[in-house]
Scaffold this motif. Structure first.
Motif, mmCIF file in Angstrom:
data_model
loop_
_atom_site.group_PDB
_atom_site.id
_atom_site.type_symbol
_atom_site.label_atom_id
_atom_site.label_comp_id
_atom_site.label_asym_id
_atom_site.label_seq_id
_atom_site.Cartn_x
_atom_site.Cartn_y
_atom_site.Cartn_z
ATOM 1 N N TYR A 78 0.834 -1.196 0.000
ATOM 2 C CA TYR A 78 0.000 0.000 0.000
ATOM 3 C C TYR A 78 0.873 1.252 0.000
ATOM 4 C CZ TYR A 78 -3.220 3.652 1.311
ATOM 5 O OH TYR A 78 -3.938 4.817 1.327
ATOM 6 N N GLY A 79 1.946 1.228 0.796
ATOM 7 C CA GLY A 79 2.870 2.360 0.833
ATOM 8 C C GLY A 79 3.518 2.604 -0.516
ATOM 9 N N LEU A 80 3.868 1.521 -1.210
ATOM 10 C CA LEU A 80 4.467 1.655 -2.542
ATOM 11 C C LEU A 80 3.474 2.225 -3.544
ATOM 12 C CD1 LEU A 80 6.566 -1.615 -2.920
ATOM 13 C CD2 LEU A 80 7.408 0.725 -2.701
ATOM 14 N N VAL A 81 2.230 1.771 -3.463
ATOM 15 C CA VAL A 81 1.201 2.280 -4.368
ATOM 16 C C VAL A 81 0.971 3.766 -4.118
ATOM 17 C CG1 VAL A 81 -1.247 2.134 -4.985
ATOM 18 C CG2 VAL A 81 0.096 0.046 -4.695
ATOM 19 N N GLN A 82 0.949 4.152 -2.850
ATOM 20 C CA GLN A 82 0.773 5.566 -2.510
ATOM 21 C C GLN A 82 1.945 6.396 -3.028
ATOM 22 O OE1 GLN A 82 -1.854 7.013 -1.205
ATOM 23 N NE2 GLN A 82 -0.937 9.026 -1.191
ATOM 24 N N LYS A 83 3.151 5.880 -2.823
ATOM 25 C CA LYS A 83 4.346 6.580 -3.302
ATOM 26 C C LYS A 83 4.329 6.692 -4.825
ATOM 27 C CE LYS A 83 9.366 6.387 -3.119
ATOM 28 N NZ LYS A 83 10.544 5.678 -2.629
ATOM 29 N N ALA A 84 3.911 5.619 -5.497
ATOM 30 C CA ALA A 84 3.840 5.620 -6.960
ATOM 31 C C ALA A 84 2.816 6.632 -7.455
ATOM 32 C CB ALA A 84 3.499 4.219 -7.464
ATOM 33 N N ALA A 85 1.678 6.706 -6.795
ATOM 34 C CA ALA A 85 0.630 7.644 -7.205
ATOM 35 C C ALA A 85 1.085 9.090 -7.023
ATOM 36 C CB ALA A 85 -0.652 7.390 -6.406
#
Length: 143
Positions: A78-85
């Motif tokens: 989830y943290g990676l997805v947030q960072k990617a977004a």
């Protein structure tokens, strides 16, 4: 992603401009082999050189290893997805043409992987830079 970036940068460059960039790179001991000096061929050659200089495969495998696991892996993902977004949103504002090119290849959410290198090299300023500036950006990306 690097190939898409350099295709975008070299899209409207003439052969003379590409030759000037190549000579500027050779002056600082960066040699990029391109059999044909077309924008697309040169973009691929530069992207390959930058990737070798960055050694991205090591970073990608480390990132994949960190994201695997149980409940902690879900939180990390989830943290990676947030960072990617967030990274994709910044790119959309700073360099819309490159964002659109990545979006067409469904790669815009992967930009966060190379964003630190782009920031360090000042790569997002290449959209309105001179040929010498582009050569400097390529040099900073490789080294």
């Amino acid at each position: 992603m690097l190939r898409v970036y350099f295709e975008e940068i070299f899209k409207y460059k003439t052969n003379a401009q590409l030759e000037h960039i190549k000579k500027a790179l050779m002056a600082v001991n960066v040699h990029i082999a391109a059999s044909t000096l077309s924008g697309a061929g040169y973009a691929l050659a530069v992207a390959t050189s930058v990737r070798i200089g960055l050694n991205l495969s090591m970073q990608l495998s480390a990132l994949t290893g960190r994201a695997a696991g149980t409940a902690a892996g879900v939180v990390a993902t989830y943290g990676l997805v947030q960072k990617a977004a967030e990274s994709a949103r910044r790119l959309h504002v700073q360099y819309p043409a490159y964002y659109s090119a990545l979006y067409m290849h469904q790669l815009e959410m992967m930009y966060f992987l190379i964003e630190p290198v782009f920031e360090r090299a000042g790569a997002l300023e290449a959209q309105s830079s001179s040929d010498s500036c582009i050569a400097n950006i390529i040099t900073r990306m490789i080294r």
